[in-house]
Design a protein around this motif. Structure first.
Motif, PDB file in Angstrom:
ATOM      1  N   UNK A   1       0.836  -1.192   0.000  1.00 22.50           N
ATOM      2  CA  UNK A   1       0.000   0.000   0.000  1.00 22.50           C
ATOM      3  C   UNK A   1       0.876   1.250   0.000  1.00 22.50           C
ATOM      4  N   UNK A   2       0.261   2.362  -0.364  1.00 20.42           N
ATOM      5  CA  UNK A   2       0.976   3.631  -0.361  1.00 20.42           C
ATOM      6  C   UNK A   2       1.187   4.083   1.081  1.00 20.42           C
ATOM      7  N   UNK A   3       2.445   4.344   1.428  1.00 20.69           N
ATOM      8  CA  UNK A   3       2.827   4.753   2.776  1.00 20.69           C
ATOM      9  C   UNK A   3       3.327   6.183   2.747  1.00 20.69           C
ATOM     10  N   UNK A   4       2.789   7.031   3.613  1.00 15.54           N
ATOM     11  CA  UNK A   4       3.386   8.351   3.767  1.00 15.54           C
ATOM     12  C   UNK A   4       4.722   8.190   4.473  1.00 15.54           C
ATOM     13  N   UNK A   5       5.777   8.796   3.891  1.00 18.59           N
ATOM     14  CA  UNK A   5       7.122   8.618   4.431  1.00 18.59           C
ATOM     15  C   UNK A   5       7.843   9.916   4.753  1.00 18.59           C
ATOM     16  N   UNK A   6       7.588  10.979   4.022  1.00 18.80           N
ATOM     17  CA  UNK A   6       8.349  12.223   4.229  1.00 18.80           C
ATOM     18  C   UNK A   6       7.606  13.363   3.549  1.00 18.80           C
ATOM     19  N   UNK A   7       8.120  14.563   3.730  1.00 16.88           N
ATOM     20  CA  UNK A   7       7.612  15.728   3.004  1.00 16.88           C
ATOM     21  C   UNK A   7       8.695  16.222   2.052  1.00 16.88           C
ATOM     22  N   UNK A   8       8.271  16.863   0.980  1.00 12.47           N
ATOM     23  CA  UNK A   8       9.256  17.444   0.063  1.00 12.47           C
ATOM     24  C   UNK A   8      10.097  18.505   0.762  1.00 12.47           C
TER      25      UNK A   8
END
Length: 400
Positions: free
Chosen positions: A13-20
């Protein structure tokens, strides 16, 4: 079950990992550990965002040990194989005749940036509904211009609880009124409340919430924010919820009493009392966007009874620490809230591990907990061939 969670939930699944904002310049990178998998998220030379497996294509050495940094190229410390920031191999000493460097770049990981929020999927076949979800969410998030903000502070908190308990705790605010005095000085604890759910004790607070909600609707319309909320926390692979939520007191931010905590407003926001744009994303993240800052959270499992929760505070790129904001005030409410939630999760982990535990029914205001559990069960059913995804597609194993 932990191994299955890593394979099915965190592996597909798509995991949030960081911000730009964490990788503003070419060569800036962060590493993310998901189980035994390590991913490098990097701003490449073309200023795009790439995600690469942190494994050398020669003999399998880890390439990067640091959690973040900046490079010109990635150089494996073992035998100095050298890769560009897009993963392409440019140097491999003593290669055999006919060696094709183009075939041995770092393995790429699917990556997407949603309005400056970076998601990765460890599967070569990621859920196809991300574009559809992004189309819904981007108009809500675009005015904040998240990709152009800067990181003001970041903390990691290890919670002695299973990742599902961390997410269940986040997905309700039934505990907020008694458990989060700092947060509820600004945050109305009415997630998924309907008028009939409001107890007599909370009636006056709820009336104040309704008035603040009406004012916020006008401010959102003036800023071009879509009206209404979207809630699809189950029934699809990339479950989400977004809602523009009023804040109490000054209504401006997560300072005590809803007070502002940075002098510079972010993005295109011009009204300080712009409340909280609240976003939940299955399976591992939640977000709060205010007029003067954003705070983003990700949870990643590290053991059956250990979860790492990272919190990142973002402010305007030109905001100066000590002039426009100070870190203690910026982080005061959520540091306290995170620590309180850690205590709740750890107490629950001990309780549900007790052989005498028998579960009770959900309260009427725990809809989002039930949706998280439903989403989890649906994804497991889909994995084992017992269900369909939101597009009506059966799992490959079932089709065969």
């Amino acid at each position: 079950m932990y191994a299955l969670d890593l394979e099915v939930i965190f592996g597909r699944h798509w995991l949030f990992c960081a911000t730009e904002a964490e990788i503003p310049e070419p060569g800036d990178f962060v590493t993310v550990e998901v189980g035994s998998t390590s991913v490098i998220i990097v701003r490449d030379d073309d200023e795009g965002v790439s995600a690469l497996l942190n494994v050398c294509r020669h003999r399998g050495s880890r390439i990067v040990d640091d959690p973040c940094g900046a490079v010109g190229n990635f150089v494996c410390p073992y035998h100095q194989w050298t890769y560009r920031t897009d993963g392409s191999l440019i140097f491999a000493e003593s290669s055999q005749p006919g060696f094709d460097r183009s075939a041995f770049g770092l393995r790429r990981v699917p990556v997407r940036s949603l309005a400056g929020l970076v998601f990765v999927c460890l599967s070569d076949e990621p859920p196809v509904d991300f574009d559809e979800v992004a189309g819904v969410l981007e108009p809500y998030l675009a005015p904040y211009r998240l990709a152009g903000l800067k990181v003001a502070h970041q903390t990691d908190l290890m919670e002695a609880g299973n990742w599902k308990l961390v997410m269940e705790n986040n997905r309700e605010c039934l505990h907020c009124d008694a458990g989060h005095p700092e947060l509820t000085s600004a945050y109305f604890p009415f997630i998924q409340y309907s008028p009939e759910d409001v107890t007599p004790r909370l009636r006056a607070l709820y009336e104040r919430f309704l008035q603040a909600e009406s004012r916020l609707a006008s401010a959102g319309a003036a800023a071009g924010i879509p009206s209404g909320s979207h809630r699809e926390l189950d029934g699809r692979a990339s479950g989400y919820m977004i809602r523009h939520f009023p804040l109490d007191g000054d209504g401006a931010s997560f300072g005590m009493g809803g007070k502002p905590i940075s002098r510079k407003l972010v993005g295109e926001i011009t009204d300080p009392a712009f409340g909280d744009m609240s976003l939940h994303f299955q399976p591992n993240s939640w977000f709060h966007f205010c007029s003067d800052h954003a705070v983003v959270f990700r949870a990643l499992p590290v053991a059956p009874d250990r979860t790492l929760v990272r919190t990142t505070w973002l402010v305007h790129a030109d905001a100066v620490e000590g002039v426009d904001y100070d870190v203690d005030t910026l982080t005061e409410v959520w540091k306290a809230t995170n620590d309180e939630d850690r205590g709740f999760v750890e107490r629950q982990q001990r309780g549900v591990s007790d052989p005498g535990y028998l579960p009770g029914p959900y309260a009427t205001v725990e809809d989002d907990v039930e949706s998280f559990v439903t989403w989890y069960i649906q994804r497991m059913q889909y994995h084992f061939g017992g269900g369909r995804d939101h597009l009506g597609l059966v799992p490959r194993a079932a089709a065969q």
